[in-house]
Motif scaffolding. Structure first.
Motif, short mmCIF file in Angstrom:
data_model
loop_
_atom_site.label_atom_id
_atom_site.label_comp_id
_atom_site.label_asym_id
_atom_site.label_seq_id
_atom_site.Cartn_x
_atom_site.Cartn_y
_atom_site.Cartn_z
N UNK A 178 -18.27 3.25 0.66
CA UNK A 178 -18.62 2.69 -0.68
C UNK A 178 -17.46 3.18 -1.52
N UNK A 179 -16.95 4.16 -1.15
CA UNK A 179 -15.70 4.62 -2.07
C UNK A 179 -14.37 4.37 -1.76
N UNK A 180 -14.24 3.17 -0.40
CA UNK A 180 -13.04 2.89 -0.08
C UNK A 180 -12.22 2.07 -1.21
N UNK A 181 -12.78 1.28 -2.18
CA UNK A 181 -12.05 0.76 -3.32
C UNK A 181 -11.23 1.93 -4.27
N UNK A 182 -12.18 2.99 -4.46
CA UNK A 182 -11.53 4.15 -5.19
C UNK A 182 -10.64 4.84 -4.54
N UNK A 183 -10.72 4.93 -3.24
CA UNK A 183 -9.74 5.63 -2.51
C UNK A 183 -8.47 4.78 -2.53
N UNK A 184 -8.41 3.34 -1.98
CA UNK A 184 -7.33 2.69 -1.94
C UNK A 184 -6.61 2.66 -3.40
N UNK A 185 -7.38 2.80 -4.32
CA UNK A 185 -6.76 2.55 -5.57
C UNK A 185 -6.17 3.81 -5.78
N UNK B 46 -9.86 -13.95 8.02
CA UNK B 46 -9.29 -13.63 6.67
C UNK B 46 -8.35 -12.41 6.71
N UNK B 47 -8.41 -11.69 7.68
CA UNK B 47 -7.14 -10.59 7.60
C UNK B 47 -5.79 -11.45 7.90
N UNK B 48 -5.94 -12.24 8.85
CA UNK B 48 -4.59 -12.98 9.11
C UNK B 48 -4.19 -13.69 7.77
N UNK B 49 -4.97 -14.39 7.16
CA UNK B 49 -4.72 -14.97 5.70
C UNK B 49 -4.05 -14.05 4.81
N UNK C 271 4.75 -7.54 -13.30
CA UNK C 271 4.87 -8.02 -11.90
C UNK C 271 3.82 -6.86 -11.04
N UNK C 272 4.24 -5.58 -11.04
CA UNK C 272 3.63 -4.40 -10.23
C UNK C 272 2.24 -4.30 -10.55
N UNK C 273 1.96 -4.54 -11.75
CA UNK C 273 0.50 -4.31 -12.21
C UNK C 273 -0.32 -5.62 -11.55
N UNK C 274 0.25 -6.84 -11.57
CA UNK C 274 -0.49 -7.84 -10.80
C UNK C 274 -0.31 -7.56 -9.30
N UNK C 275 0.58 -7.12 -8.54
CA UNK C 275 0.66 -6.79 -7.37
C UNK C 275 -0.19 -5.63 -6.87
N UNK C 276 -0.33 -4.73 -7.80
CA UNK C 276 -1.31 -3.41 -7.40
C UNK C 276 -2.65 -4.03 -7.50
N UNK D 134 -6.48 -4.32 0.77
CA UNK D 134 -6.66 -3.28 1.54
C UNK D 134 -7.99 -2.97 1.75
N UNK D 135 -8.98 -2.93 0.75
CA UNK D 135 -10.31 -2.74 1.13
C UNK D 135 -10.95 -3.81 1.96
#
Length: 429
Positions: free
Chosen positions: A128-135, A219-222, A317-322, A329-330
């Motif tokens: 449940x902490x993966x989104x925070x870890x990736x961020x 989904x992953x391929x997409x 641009x990089x804010x949107x990409x981030x 990634x999650x």
């Protein structure tokens, strides 16, 4: 997150700081030697071609061997190769080809390193902490980018290109030490004994990951195909950015560093937003809106003038990409079985990065022939808007993180051991 995650992150950020100093210094060095947009763009071609040849191998290694040891070995090899590049620059190489060759060797390490780095994260933090870890990984990586390009520009002006490359070599050595301090990582599904009993060839192991990517949940391929298209668009700008800022606007290395610093600030902001929004929004609308915002920001580059205005457009641009990267990634880490994680992530990364050399080469060639930077910016922005529209009707629309979080840990069945049976598709509701 736990102490092991912070050691991993500290090592990664240390090497990232040096790498972004190097990534500013090397194009500047090639530009000084050649004065050519194509020559400068070839730096990025050299840096990303190894992803096409070695990402599959990197994914297999990440699933066969201890991922921590792979990371330490990768940093150690990178330190040695970068030191060789620094010595080459110090010796006053008058030709650009030896620089391309050593840069290619350094770039060959990354596709072997990255699958292990991305795949080790789920074993170090709770699900449940993966989104925070990736961020935090994305935020940290680009936070050092705010300082790295400015430091790199100052080092080039004050001491020459070679000092920046020496700093990069030292950063890899420090990173290897920090990651070594993590100690033994949790045993993956099946244990080390099972990994040693594998008898399949590298191609057979890579094929297993490819079959999951192509034949399983799409989904992953997409996400990989969407990243491929987005990378082509943004690298029409990135592959030519140093030349564009130098030749069109006459920016000094310090001013170019300012633009890159805005880029890093945008990525940090995007990762922070992504960590919060991915827990509130479904991935599809989040990724689509972020991609559209990135396209509009690139269109702003056509009219932006001066380091601050151009930097602000890059920030958007990089804010949107981030934001999009954290969500994607999650989703991948939760969808892919753990025993296949390195291979599928490596293959996805290979697909996503395969368009970068072509985009960098195209940008450099077209610029050299026609001086069409503004046309390339417009095309890049429109292409991101088109990708956003395509993702809105893709398999990604079925996914919710609530569905994925309710699944057993990747690679396990409901009882907590043994291979996981084929997972049902996420409920489209």
């Amino acid at each position: 997150m736990g102490g092991r995650f912070w050691l991993l992150l500290a090592g990664f950020l240390t090497s990232s700081l040096g790498t972004w100093i190097y990534r500013l210094a090397l194009p500047l060095l090639v530009y000084d030697l050649t004065g050519s947009a194509l020559g400068t763009g070839l730096v990025y071609v050299v840096e990303y071609l190894p992803y096409l040849a070695l990402s599959l191998v990197g994914g297999v290694l990440a699933d066969r061997f201890d991922r921590r040891r792979l990371l330490v070995a990768g940093d150690a090899v990178s330190a040695v190769v970068t030191l060789a590049l620094a010595l080459l620059v110090t010796a006053g190489a008058g030709s650009v080809w030896p620089i391309y060759l050593v840069a290619l060797l350094l770039a060959a390490v990354d596709p072997l390193y990255q699958p292990a780095f991305r795949a080790i994260l789920p074993s170090l933090v709770p699900q449940d902490r993966l989104p925070q870890a990736n961020a935090r990984v994305h935020m940290g990586e680009h936070a050092v980018n705010m300082a790295g390009p400015m430091i790199g520009g100052a080092l080039v002006v004050a001491f020459g290109h070679e000092v920046a490359v020496y700093v990069d070599a030292a950063s890899f050595a420090v990173s290897a030490l920090l990651i070594a301090l993590i100690g033994t990582t949790p045993v993956r599904t099946g244990g080390r004994g099972a990994a040693r009993r594998w008898r399949g060839s590298v191609l057979a192991d890579a094929g297993e990951g490819l079959r999951f990517l192509l034949g399983g949940d799409r989904v992953v391929l997409t996400t990989a195909l969407g990243s491929l298209a987005c990378n082509f668009g943004v690298w029409l700008l990135l592959g030519n950015l140093v030349y564009y800022l130098s030749a069109y606007h006459g920016f000094t290395p310090e001013e170019i560093g300012v633009v890159y610093a805005f880029q890093g600030a945008g990525a940090v902001l995007g990762a922070a937003l992504g960590s919060r929004l991915v827990r509130r929004w479904r991935p599809m609308p989040l990724v689509c809106w972020a991609t559209a915002a990135g396209g509009l920001s690139m269109l702003l580059m056509v009219v932006a003038r001066g380091p601050v205005a151009i930097g602000l457009a890059w920030l958007g641009q990089f804010a949107a990409a981030g934001t999009s990267i954290v969500a994607v990634a999650t989703v991948r880490q939760l969808l892919i079985p753990e025993r296949l994680l390195g291979r599928v992530l490596g293959t996805s990364r290979m697909i996503a990065f395969s368009s970068i050399p072509l985009a960098a080469l195209t940008a450099g060639a077209l610029e050299g022939l026609t001086r069409t930077s503004y046309g390339l910016m417009a095309f890049a922005g429109v292409s991101w808007l088109a990708v956003a529209a395509a993702l809105a009707v893709s398999p990604l629309r079925r996914v919710t993180l609530a569905d994925l979080a309710g699944r057993p840990p990747a690679g396990q069945d409901a009882a907590g051991s043994g291979p996981r049976a084929e997972s049902p598709r996420p409920d489209p509701r």
